[in-house]
Design a protein around this motif. Structure first.
Motif, short mmCIF file in Angstrom:
data_model
loop_
_atom_site.label_atom_id
_atom_site.label_comp_id
_atom_site.label_asym_id
_atom_site.label_seq_id
_atom_site.Cartn_x
_atom_site.Cartn_y
_atom_site.Cartn_z
N ARG A 60 0.83 -1.11 0.18
CA ARG A 60 0.01 -0.17 -0.02
C ARG A 60 0.82 1.16 0.13
NH1 ARG A 60 -4.41 0.09 4.54
NH2 ARG A 60 -4.95 -1.84 3.59
N THR A 61 0.53 2.23 -0.88
CA THR A 61 1.33 3.55 -1.00
C THR A 61 0.58 4.82 -0.43
OG1 THR A 61 0.84 3.92 -3.21
CG2 THR A 61 2.76 2.74 -2.57
N PHE A 62 1.13 5.50 -0.04
CA PHE A 62 0.58 6.92 0.48
C PHE A 62 1.57 8.05 -0.23
CE2 PHE A 62 -0.27 3.65 3.87
CZ PHE A 62 -1.66 3.67 3.66
N PRO A 63 1.15 9.35 -0.06
CA PRO A 63 1.62 10.27 -0.49
C PRO A 63 3.10 10.32 0.12
CG PRO A 63 -0.38 11.26 -0.02
CD PRO A 63 -0.58 9.91 0.41
N PHE A 64 3.47 10.01 1.38
CA PHE A 64 4.81 10.34 1.74
C PHE A 64 5.15 9.10 2.50
CE2 PHE A 64 2.70 14.70 1.60
CZ PHE A 64 3.80 15.33 0.55
N SER A 65 4.52 8.21 2.25
CA SER A 65 4.96 6.87 3.16
C SER A 65 4.32 5.75 2.30
CB SER A 65 4.36 6.82 4.56
OG SER A 65 3.05 6.79 4.62
N SER A 66 4.82 4.47 2.79
CA SER A 66 4.40 3.23 2.08
C SER A 66 4.42 2.06 3.34
CB SER A 66 5.26 2.94 1.12
OG SER A 66 5.32 3.85 0.01
N GLU A 67 3.42 1.15 3.05
CA GLU A 67 3.24 -0.01 3.78
C GLU A 67 4.03 -0.95 3.24
OE1 GLU A 67 -0.54 -1.41 6.11
OE2 GLU A 67 -0.41 -2.61 4.16
N ILE A 68 4.76 -1.82 3.94
CA ILE A 68 5.79 -2.95 3.47
C ILE A 68 5.16 -4.18 4.17
CG2 ILE A 68 7.90 -4.20 3.17
CD1 ILE A 68 9.10 -1.39 2.56
N THR A 69 4.56 -5.28 3.61
CA THR A 69 4.41 -6.54 4.23
C THR A 69 5.40 -7.37 4.23
OG1 THR A 69 2.12 -6.37 3.55
CG2 THR A 69 2.70 -8.59 4.10
N LEU A 70 5.76 -7.78 5.40
CA LEU A 70 7.24 -8.75 5.62
C LEU A 70 6.65 -10.20 5.10
CD1 LEU A 70 7.98 -7.73 8.96
CD2 LEU A 70 8.75 -6.61 7.01
N ILE A 71 7.76 -10.92 4.74
CA ILE A 71 7.69 -12.10 4.08
C ILE A 71 7.37 -13.09 5.11
CG2 ILE A 71 9.42 -11.86 2.39
CD1 ILE A 71 11.32 -13.13 3.96
N THR A 72 7.37 -12.68 6.32
CA THR A 72 6.99 -13.49 7.50
C THR A 72 5.24 -13.33 7.69
OG1 THR A 72 7.50 -11.82 8.99
CG2 THR A 72 9.03 -13.76 8.66
N ASP A 73 4.74 -12.64 7.01
CA ASP A 73 3.34 -12.30 7.12
C ASP A 73 2.45 -13.65 6.58
OD1 ASP A 73 1.23 -10.23 7.88
OD2 ASP A 73 0.41 -11.22 6.10
N LYS A 74 1.49 -13.94 7.22
CA LYS A 74 0.81 -15.15 6.42
C LYS A 74 0.08 -15.14 5.23
CE LYS A 74 -0.52 -17.02 11.27
NZ LYS A 74 -1.54 -17.23 12.14
N ASP A 75 0.15 -13.90 4.78
CA ASP A 75 -0.61 -13.44 3.35
C ASP A 75 0.54 -13.27 2.39
OD1 ASP A 75 -3.16 -13.49 4.46
OD2 ASP A 75 -3.13 -11.52 4.76
N GLN A 76 1.84 -13.48 2.84
CA GLN A 76 2.96 -13.43 1.85
C GLN A 76 3.47 -14.72 1.32
OE1 GLN A 76 2.77 -10.19 0.45
NE2 GLN A 76 5.00 -10.22 0.78
N THR A 77 3.58 -14.80 -0.02
CA THR A 77 4.44 -15.94 -0.63
C THR A 77 5.48 -15.55 -1.44
OG1 THR A 77 2.63 -16.09 -2.39
CG2 THR A 77 2.19 -17.41 -0.54
N VAL A 78 6.55 -16.39 -1.52
CA VAL A 78 7.68 -15.98 -2.54
C VAL A 78 8.07 -17.23 -3.23
CG1 VAL A 78 9.91 -14.74 -2.34
CG2 VAL A 78 8.50 -14.00 -0.87
N PRO A 79 8.25 -17.06 -4.41
CA PRO A 79 8.83 -18.44 -5.15
C PRO A 79 10.41 -18.26 -5.10
CG PRO A 79 7.36 -16.83 -6.70
CD PRO A 79 7.42 -16.09 -5.47
N VAL A 80 10.92 -19.32 -4.63
CA VAL A 80 12.15 -19.75 -4.27
C VAL A 80 12.84 -20.89 -4.88
CG1 VAL A 80 11.91 -18.72 -2.02
CG2 VAL A 80 11.79 -20.96 -2.23
N GLN A 81 14.03 -20.98 -4.87
CA GLN A 81 14.79 -21.95 -5.17
C GLN A 81 15.95 -22.42 -4.50
OE1 GLN A 81 16.72 -20.89 -9.04
NE2 GLN A 81 17.08 -23.06 -9.78
N VAL A 82 16.27 -23.53 -4.29
CA VAL A 82 17.12 -24.15 -3.41
C VAL A 82 18.58 -24.13 -4.15
CG1 VAL A 82 18.12 -26.10 -1.94
CG2 VAL A 82 15.58 -25.82 -2.46
N VAL A 83 19.45 -23.32 -3.46
CA VAL A 83 20.84 -22.96 -4.14
C VAL A 83 21.45 -24.36 -4.44
CG1 VAL A 83 23.06 -22.06 -3.98
CG2 VAL A 83 20.94 -20.86 -3.21
#
Length: 304
Positions: A170-193
């Motif tokens: 979410r963005t605002f005129p002078f600030s933004s909201e960042i959802t951390l990857i540990t949040d239950k609604d966040q997913t990140v495609p990854v690869q095992v090195v």
């Protein structure tokens, strides 16, 4: 001869008794104290005295301040010289690796040009200061001091010096909201090195992640590093995301339960780098054989 009739001068001149003087001065002091306390009549006199004595106090403190400043300057100079020496040593130690890295980058660039392979996108972004956490206790979000006036849009990923932190939601005129990857609604495609296997990590809250959709008999070990695969079109490939901390394999389930810990300091607030949105990849032009670079479909020569 007329006689002189006068008394001799007294040997000691007697005045009021010391006890009487003490009593008198104490009474005057008490009277002034009461008058000042009740009527504030001595404030002007006190301010006048302070106006006169303040420069004198500053002048009296000048030698001590000069000595303290000189000692601080000398200590700072010694620290600076020591730090400079350490940085020079570190630079000398890392110079061979940096030179080899530059050589490898140049060689890689030449090879990519020879193979007509598209170069990897370079990470660019905006440094933002974390101001505070969101008020919702059931979500893991932070608020940064960069917003729409800085060109921040929803969907941009955020990283720190260690790895992926989260994503702008979410963005605002002078600030933004960042959802951390540990949040239950966040997913990140990854690869095992280590093995190159691809999957997706899900936030579990409380600083933990879960790697899902990995078969129970898959080759994955505790300590394996997970990096972004780049398949979602949001994160550039290669950013560290998490490290495997525990694996539970049960033959009754098709997938293993794999818990991970984020590599980035998602719970330690400071500064983050909000990466610029990824540019859509343009289709590659056909090569000399008449095949499209993306699909491999033959292209008819001279087709309009």
């Amino acid at each position: 001869m007329a006689g002189t009739d006068h008394a001799p001068p007294p040997f000691f001149k007697r005045g009021p008794a010391p006890l009487a003087l003490l009593t008198f001065y104490v009474a005057i002091s008490l009277a002034l104290f009461v008058v000042d306390l009740r009527l504030k009549s001595l404030d002007l006199l006190r301010q006048s005295i302070a106006l006169v004595t303040d420069p004198i106090q500053r002048i009296a403190q000048t030698p001590g301040s000069l000595v303290d400043n000189a000692l601080g300057y000398l200590r700072g100079l010694d620290d600076l010289l020591e730090e400079n020496t350490g940085l020079k040593q570190t630079q000398l130690q890392t110079a061979p690796n940096l030179q080899r890295l530059e050589h490898l980058e140049k060689e890689n660039e030449r090879l990519r040009k020879l193979l007509a392979v598209k170069e990897r996108e370079k990470a660019k972004g905006e440094v933002a200061q974390i101001m505070y956490t969101a008020r919702d206790p059931f979500s893991h979000k932070i608020i940064v001091d960069k917003g729409q006036q800085s060109g921040i849009v929803a969907g941009q990923p955020a990283i720190d010096e260690s790895g992926v932190v989260g994503q702008v939601t979410r963005t605002f005129p002078f600030s933004s909201e960042i959802t951390l990857i540990t949040d239950k609604d966040q997913t990140v495609p990854v690869q095992v090195v280590r093995t190159g296997q691809r999957s997706v990590v899900f936030g579990l809250g409380k600083g933990r992640l879960e790697l899902r959709y990995i078969p129970a008999n898959a080759d994955i070990q505790e300590g394996d590093l997970l990096v972004t695969s780049g398949l979602d079109g949001i994160y550039l490939p290669g950013f560290p995301v998490a490290r495997v901390v525990s694996i539970e394999r049960e033959h009754s389930y098709a997938f293993a339960r794999i818990l991970c810990a984020p590599v980035a300091a998602v719970e330690n607030f400071g500064e983050v780098l909000v990466l610029s949105p990824r540019q859509p990849q343009a289709p590659r032009p056909p090569d000399a054989t008449g095949r499209s670079g993306n699909t491999g479909t033959p292209v008819k020569a001279g087709a309009n």
